[in-house]
Write an enzyme that holds these catalytic residues in place. Structure first.
Site, PDB file in Angstrom:
ATOM      1  N   GLY A 111      73.574  39.335 -13.797  1.00 35.21           N
ATOM      2  CA  GLY A 111      74.759  38.834 -12.858  1.00 35.21           C
ATOM      3  C   GLY A 111      74.418  37.340 -12.657  1.00 35.21           C
ATOM      4  CD  GLU A 114      74.756  40.668  -6.572  1.00 37.24           C
ATOM      5  OE1 GLU A 114      75.595  40.099  -8.003  1.00 37.24           O
ATOM      6  OE2 GLU A 114      74.687  41.437  -6.599  1.00 37.24           O
ATOM      7  CG  ASP A 159      84.828  44.078  -6.901  1.00 37.92           C
ATOM      8  OD1 ASP A 159      85.823  44.296  -6.270  1.00 37.92           O
ATOM      9  OD2 ASP A 159      85.513  43.749  -8.148  1.00 37.92           O
ATOM     10  CG  ASP A 207      79.182  41.638 -17.803  1.00 38.52           C
ATOM     11  OD1 ASP A 207      79.353  42.366 -16.482  1.00 38.52           O
ATOM     12  OD2 ASP A 207      79.010  43.114 -18.447  1.00 38.52           O
TER      13      ASP A 207
HETATM   14  P1  IMP Z   1      80.733  45.075  -5.675  1.00 42.01           P
HETATM   15  O1  IMP Z   1      81.901  45.517  -5.724  1.00 42.01           O
HETATM   16  O2  IMP Z   1      80.708  43.818  -4.894  1.00 42.01           O
HETATM   17  O3  IMP Z   1      79.491  46.320  -5.739  1.00 42.01           O
HETATM   18  O4  IMP Z   1      80.410  44.624  -7.313  1.00 42.01           O
HETATM   19  C1  IMP Z   1      79.767  45.132  -7.723  1.00 42.01           C
HETATM   20  C2  IMP Z   1      79.375  44.091  -9.732  1.00 42.01           C
HETATM   21  O5  IMP Z   1      80.759  43.897  -9.941  1.00 42.01           O
HETATM   22  C3  IMP Z   1      78.884  42.666  -8.785  1.00 42.01           C
HETATM   23  O6  IMP Z   1      77.603  42.445  -9.079  1.00 42.01           O
HETATM   24  C4  IMP Z   1      79.523  41.963 -10.371  1.00 42.01           C
HETATM   25  O7  IMP Z   1      78.975  42.564 -11.230  1.00 42.01           O
HETATM   26  C5  IMP Z   1      80.746  43.228 -10.495  1.00 42.01           C
HETATM   27  N1  IMP Z   1      81.903  42.411 -10.334  1.00 42.01           N
HETATM   28  C6  IMP Z   1      82.596  42.288  -9.584  1.00 42.01           C
HETATM   29  N2  IMP Z   1      83.845  41.925 -10.041  1.00 42.01           N
HETATM   30  C7  IMP Z   1      83.320  41.562 -11.235  1.00 42.01           C
HETATM   31  C8  IMP Z   1      84.674  40.280 -11.879  1.00 42.01           C
HETATM   32  O8  IMP Z   1      85.250  40.189 -11.729  1.00 42.01           O
HETATM   33  N3  IMP Z   1      83.562  40.194 -13.254  1.00 42.01           N
HETATM   34  C9  IMP Z   1      82.634  40.728 -13.807  1.00 42.01           C
HETATM   35  N4  IMP Z   1      81.856  41.215 -13.363  1.00 42.01           N
HETATM   36  C10 IMP Z   1      82.688  41.928 -11.885  1.00 42.01           C
HETATM   37 MG    MG Z   2      75.604  41.640  -9.602  1.00 44.88          MG
END
Ligand code: IMP
Ligand code: MG
Length: 180
Positions: free
Chosen positions: A48, A102, A106, A162
């Site tokens: 990403g 990054e 999220d 994506d």
């Molecule tokens: P985490 O929840 O912070 O571990 O996020 C994990 C991964 O989910 C991120 O690195 C992104 O690749 C993907 N991600 C989180 N939110 C979004 C979004 O709104 N659109 C696309 N990918 C997302």
């Molecule tokens: Mg990512």
């Protein structure tokens, strides 16, 4: 193009190029000041972050190294917890200033696992740079050093992000429509 179709969902324009550029600029300027003389190693988390990293690193004016890592997650045979493995890290991390790059934080779990890895590898200083941050979804409590733009908990695509593998190539960022 204000509405786009990615796979089976529609998205509407959310963050346009000037806003993204300003956020990237702001992060680069801070890093150029904060990490001057620190010889940082930027670790770009694929897939990403590739577009953000490309734009960001063109604006970094201090000596630095750049490397790319990928996270593979799998479900353990005995537990349902997700274990993330860093692949592609060849550089020596021990004793260095690391900037993890990054696209989005999220829940924060992915970055949390990456920070833990860097600490295990004895990095001297671990910094985090993310273009986007969803503060209302964040479940952990580490410090995020460089944040481009805070956004609500909507699913977004474009600028590297994506949906089902598609939509990374759009130069601007779109928000999901009718998220049921
Ligand atoms: P985490 O929840 O912070 O571990 O996020 C994990 C991964 O989910 C991120 O690195 C992104 O690749 C993907 N991600 C989180 N939110 C979004 C979004 O709104 N659109 C696309 N990918 C997302
Ligand atoms: Mg990512």
């Amino acid at each position: 193009m204000d509405i786009i179709q990615v796979d089976d969902k529609q998205f509407s324009i959310y963050l346009k190029s000037p806003q993204i550029e300003a956020a990237v600029d702001n992060i680069a300027q801070q890093i150029n000041v904060d990490l001057k003389g620190k010889n940082p190693l930027f670790l770009v988390v694929l897939n990403g972050a590739f577009i953000f990293a490309s734009d960001l690193l063109k604006k970094i004016t201090i000596p630095c190294e750049i490397s790319f890592v990928k996270l593979s997650s799998y479900v353990g045979t005995k537990s349902t917890s997700i274990i993330r493995e860093l692949i592609g890290l060849d550089e020596v991390v021990s004793g260095r200033t690391i900037v993890i790059v990054e696209d989005i934080i999220d829940t924060g779990l992915t970055m949390g696992a990456t920070i833990d890895k860097m600490k295990k590898l004895e990095a001297k200083d671990v910094r985090i740079a993310t273009l986007l941050f969803k503060p209302n979804a964040f479940q952990l409590n580490y410090k995020i050093d460089y944040i481009g733009i805070n956004i609500p908990n909507d699913f977004i695509v474009g600028y590297g992000l994506d949906y089902n593998g598609y939509g990374r190539n759009y130069p601007e960022i779109y928000k999901i429509l009718n998220n049921e």
